[in-house]
Write a protein that holds these residues in place. Sequence first.
Motif, PDB file in Angstrom:
ATOM      1  N   GLU A 137      43.802  51.684  25.378  1.00  0.00           N
ATOM      2  CA  GLU A 137      42.494  51.257  25.858  1.00  0.00           C
ATOM      3  C   GLU A 137      42.085  49.973  25.144  1.00  0.00           C
ATOM      4  O   GLU A 137      42.297  49.824  23.945  1.00  0.00           O
ATOM      5  CB  GLU A 137      41.449  52.348  25.598  1.00  0.00           C
ATOM      6  CG  GLU A 137      41.678  53.637  26.377  1.00  0.00           C
ATOM      7  CD  GLU A 137      41.458  53.454  27.871  1.00  0.00           C
ATOM      8  OE1 GLU A 137      40.580  52.652  28.256  1.00  0.00           O
ATOM      9  OE2 GLU A 137      42.188  54.093  28.649  1.00  0.00           O
ATOM     10  N   PRO A 138      41.472  49.019  25.840  1.00  0.00           N
ATOM     11  CA  PRO A 138      41.048  47.767  25.200  1.00  0.00           C
ATOM     12  C   PRO A 138      40.039  48.039  24.080  1.00  0.00           C
ATOM     13  O   PRO A 138      39.076  48.788  24.279  1.00  0.00           O
ATOM     14  CB  PRO A 138      40.402  46.975  26.344  1.00  0.00           C
ATOM     15  CG  PRO A 138      40.994  47.543  27.594  1.00  0.00           C
ATOM     16  CD  PRO A 138      41.201  49.003  27.293  1.00  0.00           C
ATOM     17  N   TRP A 139      40.258  47.443  22.926  1.00  0.00           N
ATOM     18  CA  TRP A 139      39.395  47.716  21.775  1.00  0.00           C
ATOM     19  C   TRP A 139      37.945  47.369  22.046  1.00  0.00           C
ATOM     20  O   TRP A 139      37.033  48.073  21.587  1.00  0.00           O
ATOM     21  CB  TRP A 139      39.896  46.949  20.554  1.00  0.00           C
ATOM     22  CG  TRP A 139      39.597  45.474  20.575  1.00  0.00           C
ATOM     23  CD1 TRP A 139      40.379  44.482  21.078  1.00  0.00           C
ATOM     24  CD2 TRP A 139      38.400  44.838  20.096  1.00  0.00           C
ATOM     25  NE1 TRP A 139      39.757  43.264  20.948  1.00  0.00           N
ATOM     26  CE2 TRP A 139      38.545  43.440  20.347  1.00  0.00           C
ATOM     27  CE3 TRP A 139      37.236  45.300  19.482  1.00  0.00           C
ATOM     28  CZ2 TRP A 139      37.552  42.522  20.015  1.00  0.00           C
ATOM     29  CZ3 TRP A 139      36.250  44.382  19.134  1.00  0.00           C
ATOM     30  CH2 TRP A 139      36.412  43.006  19.404  1.00  0.00           C
ATOM     31  N   TYR A 140      37.725  46.279  22.798  1.00  0.00           N
ATOM     32  CA  TYR A 140      36.362  45.824  23.029  1.00  0.00           C
ATOM     33  C   TYR A 140      35.603  46.760  23.960  1.00  0.00           C
ATOM     34  O   TYR A 140      34.377  46.919  23.831  1.00  0.00           O
ATOM     35  CB  TYR A 140      36.347  44.376  23.561  1.00  0.00           C
ATOM     36  CG  TYR A 140      37.319  44.118  24.681  1.00  0.00           C
ATOM     37  CD1 TYR A 140      36.972  44.318  26.008  1.00  0.00           C
ATOM     38  CD2 TYR A 140      38.612  43.673  24.401  1.00  0.00           C
ATOM     39  CE1 TYR A 140      37.874  44.085  27.025  1.00  0.00           C
ATOM     40  CE2 TYR A 140      39.524  43.432  25.420  1.00  0.00           C
ATOM     41  CZ  TYR A 140      39.157  43.648  26.727  1.00  0.00           C
ATOM     42  OH  TYR A 140      40.056  43.422  27.741  1.00  0.00           O
ATOM     43  N   GLU A 141      36.307  47.407  24.886  1.00  0.00           N
ATOM     44  CA  GLU A 141      35.653  48.394  25.740  1.00  0.00           C
ATOM     45  C   GLU A 141      35.289  49.634  24.916  1.00  0.00           C
ATOM     46  O   GLU A 141      34.189  50.190  25.044  1.00  0.00           O
ATOM     47  CB  GLU A 141      36.558  48.775  26.913  1.00  0.00           C
ATOM     48  CG  GLU A 141      36.846  47.648  27.878  1.00  0.00           C
ATOM     49  CD  GLU A 141      35.618  47.208  28.670  1.00  0.00           C
ATOM     50  OE1 GLU A 141      34.563  47.861  28.571  1.00  0.00           O
ATOM     51  OE2 GLU A 141      35.715  46.185  29.381  1.00  0.00           O
ATOM     52  N   LEU A 142      36.216  50.063  24.076  1.00  0.00           N
ATOM     53  CA  LEU A 142      35.934  51.216  23.205  1.00  0.00           C
ATOM     54  C   LEU A 142      34.808  50.894  22.229  1.00  0.00           C
ATOM     55  O   LEU A 142      33.953  51.744  21.956  1.00  0.00           O
ATOM     56  CB  LEU A 142      37.193  51.612  22.440  1.00  0.00           C
ATOM     57  CG  LEU A 142      38.372  52.107  23.281  1.00  0.00           C
ATOM     58  CD1 LEU A 142      39.589  52.339  22.394  1.00  0.00           C
ATOM     59  CD2 LEU A 142      38.000  53.397  24.019  1.00  0.00           C
TER      60      LEU A 142
END
Length: 315
Positions: A137-142
């Motif tokens: 999962e993209p870190w920035y979304e998380l």
Amino acid sequence: MNTAGDRSGPRVSRRSVLATTGSLAGLGIAGCLSDTSSVRVLSAGSLAHTFEDHVGPAFREETGTEVHGEYYGANAVMRMVEDRTKHPDVVVSADATLLRDRLYGEFTDWDVEFATNSLGLGYNEDTEFGEQLEDGEPWYELARETDDGDLAIGDPNLDPLGYRAVQAFSLAAEEYGLEGFREAMLERVYEEPEEPQIMAGVESGSRAGAIIYRNMAVDHDMPFLEFPAEYNFAEPELADRYATVEFTTDEEGYTAEGRPILYNATVTDDADDPDAGHEVVQFLVNNPGLLEEAGLTVGSSVPTPNGAVPEAVDV
């Protein structure tokens, strides 16, 4: 007198790689040519383990001299020198420009860049955040979905690690079209005032992750997601892109532009033992393998002298 030289090629001929065994809690340094048994180093907190576990023990083994190190955010380090609340022999910064902006003229007129680093996300793989990160999962979304305090950054008013995290949020927002990302992150991250302690909450699982340097993850044997080159501040050729973002500290009003990560060291004009201090700087220059062992990067751009480097330091 040495002057800033060509940064394009390595200076391997002036280096010797020193193998070290063991790890000691104290710091060892002073010089073969010095009569003292210790030297005082005031350093950026991200190098605490580098000095404690690598540089200090190796230097003590070679010279029989102790290093007494203190570690704070580099902004705080500069303030302590300026206020004369600390009187180190050697000052080490995680932002080469910061040291020059703050100390040149009154406290020193030279420094040597000796290592580089990269910015990314250290995380606890046993947390939900860590598991999702490892699932791709993209870190920035998380990050946008974390609870307040789940992620930590350094205090941007005290250290470059903190203001580089804020700058990375800005660059990531531009990279992925994330409107309001920087502001949203600053509302929910925990700002750790004691840079050497930023990993503690992540290791215990009370925090999911922290924006840190690569060497700090190596220090703690922690999973590390290095940010892309566009915002990891590791690539000199992207200096113009990094410079499009900045951060201004609250207390001093110091404005730091985004710039590649460069560690540098100097010996202050009022050092109690400048000879021992020079030997510390020379030791950093001569032992790139030791620094790489600690998770730093020593590429072709370092070591690099700046200003009126004394003859005792051969770069």
